[in-house]
Design an enzyme around this catalytic site. Sequence first.
Site, PDB file in Angstrom:
ATOM      1  N   ASP A   1       0.806  -1.219   0.000  1.00 59.05           N
ATOM      2  CA  ASP A   1       0.000   0.000   0.000  1.00 59.05           C
ATOM      3  C   ASP A   1       0.840   1.270   0.000  1.00 59.05           C
ATOM      4  OD1 ASP A   1       0.923  -0.522   2.574  1.00 59.05           O
ATOM      5  OD2 ASP A   1      -1.052  -0.873   3.420  1.00 59.05           O
TER       6      ASP A   1
ATOM      7  N   ASN B   1      -7.896  -3.169  14.237  1.00 54.72           N
ATOM      8  CA  ASN B   1      -9.264  -3.534  13.838  1.00 54.72           C
ATOM      9  C   ASN B   1      -9.262  -4.718  12.872  1.00 54.72           C
ATOM     10  OD1 ASN B   1      -8.265  -2.397  11.516  1.00 54.72           O
ATOM     11  ND2 ASN B   1      -9.676  -0.665  11.463  1.00 54.72           N
TER      12      ASN B   1
ATOM     13  N   HIS C   1      -7.372  -4.946  10.127  1.00 55.93           N
ATOM     14  CA  HIS C   1      -7.095  -4.640   8.710  1.00 55.93           C
ATOM     15  C   HIS C   1      -5.787  -5.284   8.258  1.00 55.93           C
ATOM     16  CE1 HIS C   1      -4.979  -0.676   9.997  1.00 55.93           C
ATOM     17  NE2 HIS C   1      -4.036  -1.458   9.529  1.00 55.93           N
TER      18      HIS C   1
ATOM     19  N   GLU D   1      -9.760  -2.155   5.116  1.00 53.77           N
ATOM     20  CA  GLU D   1     -10.399  -1.826   6.390  1.00 53.77           C
ATOM     21  C   GLU D   1     -11.700  -2.629   6.566  1.00 53.77           C
ATOM     22  OE1 GLU D   1      -9.000  -0.080   8.598  1.00 53.77           O
ATOM     23  OE2 GLU D   1      -8.092   1.758   7.845  1.00 53.77           O
TER      24      GLU D   1
HETATM   25  C1  F6R Z   1       1.409  -1.496   6.179  1.00 53.61           C
HETATM   26  C2  F6R Z   1       0.107  -2.106   6.266  1.00 53.61           C
HETATM   27  C3  F6R Z   1      -0.720  -2.098   7.509  1.00 53.61           C
HETATM   28  C4  F6R Z   1       0.077  -2.450   8.758  1.00 53.61           C
HETATM   29  C5  F6R Z   1      -0.827  -2.425   9.991  1.00 53.61           C
HETATM   30  C6  F6R Z   1      -0.044  -2.690  11.266  1.00 53.61           C
HETATM   31  O1  F6R Z   1       1.945  -1.645   4.871  1.00 53.61           O
HETATM   32  O2  F6R Z   1      -0.310  -2.588   5.293  1.00 53.61           O
HETATM   33  O3  F6R Z   1      -1.767  -3.007   7.360  1.00 53.61           O
HETATM   34  O4  F6R Z   1       0.644  -3.723   8.603  1.00 53.61           O
HETATM   35  O5  F6R Z   1      -1.438  -1.179  10.097  1.00 53.61           O
HETATM   36  O6  F6R Z   1       0.843  -1.646  11.467  1.00 53.61           O
HETATM   37  P1  F6R Z   1       1.999  -1.716  12.566  1.00 53.61           P
HETATM   38  O7  F6R Z   1       2.930  -2.787  12.125  1.00 53.61           O
HETATM   39  O8  F6R Z   1       2.641  -0.363  12.528  1.00 53.61           O
HETATM   40  O9  F6R Z   1       1.334  -2.022  13.850  1.00 53.61           O
END
Ligand code: F6R
Length: 241
Positions: free
Chosen positions: A67, A136, A138, A143
């Site tokens: 992303d 959540n 994701h 989401e």
């Molecule tokens: C990042 C991504 C997000 C993160 C998720 C967890 O490329 O796709 O889904 O993996 O938000 O983020 P952290 O690792 O910062 O807790």
Amino acid sequence: MRIYKVKDYNELSRKAANIISAQVISKPDCVLGLATGSSPIGTYKQLIEWYKKGDLDFKETKSVNLDEYRGLGIESDQSYVYFMNENLFKHINIDPKNINIPNGKKEDAIEECKRYDDLIDSLGGIDIQLLGIGRNGHIGFNEPDTSFIKETHCVKLTESTIEANKRFFASVDDVPREAYTMGIGAIMKAKTVLLIASGKDKAEAIKNSFFGPITPNVPASILQLHPNVIVVADEDALSLV
Ligand code: F6R
């Protein structure tokens, strides 16, 4: 699904790096699906260390990132392309032309999302997709929703994600409100999915994703249907299961 329970973030990073290394060694021209955020930083550090020792070679490896914030590009130190350069790419010998990340600067969302899906297809899909997980549930920026979205798409970030990500920005108002994300389709088509989770604030998401019903309200729960998922999580992240 295989769940590796590890003691802490350091052990998690070593285990995840080991799994990715095995992929790169067994298929040097593999397609690595990569993630940003706090979770993979230790994994990338370990891969860099092994590369510097001469144990790993990324010269033929291709990458596709999950992303990118819409509107941000390499000039922004909050962009995911910047993050990946700083935390991995500039330290290893991956060929820049083999690096792929959604282009946050592309205003035409439909065109950019189609380009990204076509690109993943043209590479023959993803060999191993590294995922973090949001509180959540994701994955990527998929989401909670009323349905799973298959294709790469442009999403409006939820308040919970904006809140969680504001730590990387000067203020919450600076967090972009939209992002391009790989869809559930490309993630589910990856030959292997490697999801990493560390800390108590991921415990609920791990419980809901892997021990609850499969629902688009918890996007990672779809991984229960994937034939080859490896979860590497520390004791805190597994504390509710
Ligand atoms: C990042 C991504 C997000 C993160 C998720 C967890 O490329 O796709 O889904 O993996 O938000 O983020 P952290 O690792 O910062 O807790």
